[in-house]
Design a protein around this motif. Sequence first.
Motif, PDB file in Angstrom:
ATOM      1  N   LEU A  14      32.754  95.542  10.363  1.00 49.40           N
ATOM      2  CA  LEU A  14      33.699  94.791  11.177  1.00 49.40           C
ATOM      3  C   LEU A  14      34.486  95.680  12.140  1.00 49.40           C
ATOM      4  N   LEU A  36      31.229  87.711   5.431  1.00 45.67           N
ATOM      5  CA  LEU A  36      31.556  88.999   6.031  1.00 45.67           C
ATOM      6  C   LEU A  36      31.477  90.099   4.982  1.00 45.67           C
ATOM      7  N   CYS A  37      31.216  91.322   5.450  1.00 42.09           N
ATOM      8  CA  CYS A  37      31.196  92.465   4.536  1.00 42.09           C
ATOM      9  C   CYS A  37      31.760  93.690   5.250  1.00 42.09           C
ATOM     10  N   ASP A  38      32.660  94.404   4.571  1.00 42.49           N
ATOM     11  CA  ASP A  38      33.204  95.647   5.110  1.00 42.49           C
ATOM     12  C   ASP A  38      33.858  96.418   3.968  1.00 42.49           C
ATOM     13  N   LEU A  44      38.506  92.827   6.388  1.00 36.65           N
ATOM     14  CA  LEU A  44      37.976  91.586   5.820  1.00 36.65           C
ATOM     15  C   LEU A  44      39.013  90.465   5.900  1.00 36.65           C
ATOM     16  N   GLY A  48      38.317  87.607   8.454  1.00 37.10           N
ATOM     17  CA  GLY A  48      38.063  86.412   7.660  1.00 37.10           C
ATOM     18  C   GLY A  48      39.026  85.287   7.979  1.00 37.10           C
ATOM     19  N   GLU A  55      37.796  83.447   1.149  1.00 39.57           N
ATOM     20  CA  GLU A  55      37.906  84.751   0.492  1.00 39.57           C
ATOM     21  C   GLU A  55      36.693  85.088  -0.361  1.00 39.57           C
ATOM     22  N   ARG A  58      34.020  86.945   1.498  1.00 33.59           N
ATOM     23  CA  ARG A  58      34.395  88.221   2.108  1.00 33.59           C
ATOM     24  C   ARG A  58      34.000  89.317   1.122  1.00 33.59           C
ATOM     25  N   TYR A  59      32.915  90.009   1.400  1.00 31.64           N
ATOM     26  CA  TYR A  59      32.319  90.920   0.428  1.00 31.64           C
ATOM     27  C   TYR A  59      32.622  92.388   0.729  1.00 31.64           C
ATOM     28  N   ALA A  60      32.814  93.155  -0.333  1.00 34.58           N
ATOM     29  CA  ALA A  60      32.903  94.602  -0.220  1.00 34.58           C
ATOM     30  C   ALA A  60      31.526  95.232  -0.418  1.00 34.58           C
TER      31      ALA A  60
END
Length: 362
Positions: A14, A36-38, A44, A48, A55, A58-60
């Motif tokens: 991102l 999303l991933c960051d 995020l 996001g 939430e 929203r991935y790590a």
Amino acid sequence: MAIGREVGIGVIGLGGMARYHIEQLGEVAGARITALCDVSPQALAEVGAKLGVPEEKRYASIDALIGDEEVEGIVSVTPNDSHAAILKACIKAGKPLFAEKPLTRTLEEASEVLELYRRNPIPLLINFSYRNGPAFQYAREFIGEGRLGRINHLFVQYMQDWGSTVKNTPFLWRFDEAVTGTGTLGDLGSHMMDIAEYLTGSRMTELQAMLQTIVQERQDPKTGKPIPVKVDDFACFNARFEDGAVGVFQTSRNALGCGNQHEVTLYGEAGTLHVSTLNDGQVVWTYPKEDGSGTETETIEVPRQKGLNPWREFAERIRGEQAANPEFATLEDGYRNQLLLEAVVQAHQSRSIIAVESVKSE
């Protein structure tokens, strides 16, 4: 144009370039960012919230996003050291992917990805973005129609100034050999090589090169201490093409006054054609006067619709509703580009001319 069914797209990474991808995806009817991933929780949360991504989406973890069944395609905008892993994961999962260049950090990584892809092909675009510009598309057609005649030689440059000493740019990932592989060569030089072969329709067969690190240390942004820079911030190389043309290339992060200056001048038997990012709505065409008294120079205005839209193309590939547009770069093109980058490195290291066909991954 009829709008196809909505497709859910996940974005990995991102940073600044990703924000541009997100903006462009927002203009594509029927494309919706669903995950999303960051590595940054702050990024995020910010992105996001702006996009309305819940939430739980929203991935790590890269693997978690790729494994999300509601994500039908993935746009990857990450530093180079994660390119190979993301490519492999998407190929194994059968997930369509729109990925940034260069393909990987090294030719060895690229070879592994290519082998896996050939066994399990997926819809995939590599973002050699300058193909998309209206002027570059016009130049491609102009040359393909034979209007330039035989190409004798060409000059390609990609100049930026953000790395110049007076800019006091700190040590970023683009200067970290472990993350980026090469410096301005892989970042900007990869674009030059792709656009040269794309426009001419001819492949490079031999290369000779010099790489230089002009700013040899930069400050750690956290501690302020100097860190040695081991990657190039200037590169120049010459290439011989299979059709007999010769190309001269230069790229730099130290060219004061050049914000983002990527341009190609092609010198043919019928005239000279110039195209540049400084105005991607124009090409400049110089040709002999009919009476033989000199030359004429004409600035040709190119309509915006002449350009390509890779984000719309990606959504269409996810749907599988029509044949893929061959003007976009494939994984095979990405591998070819990585091969050429390695040839330049080997030519510099050996101080000799390197035949591209002789280059192998370690």
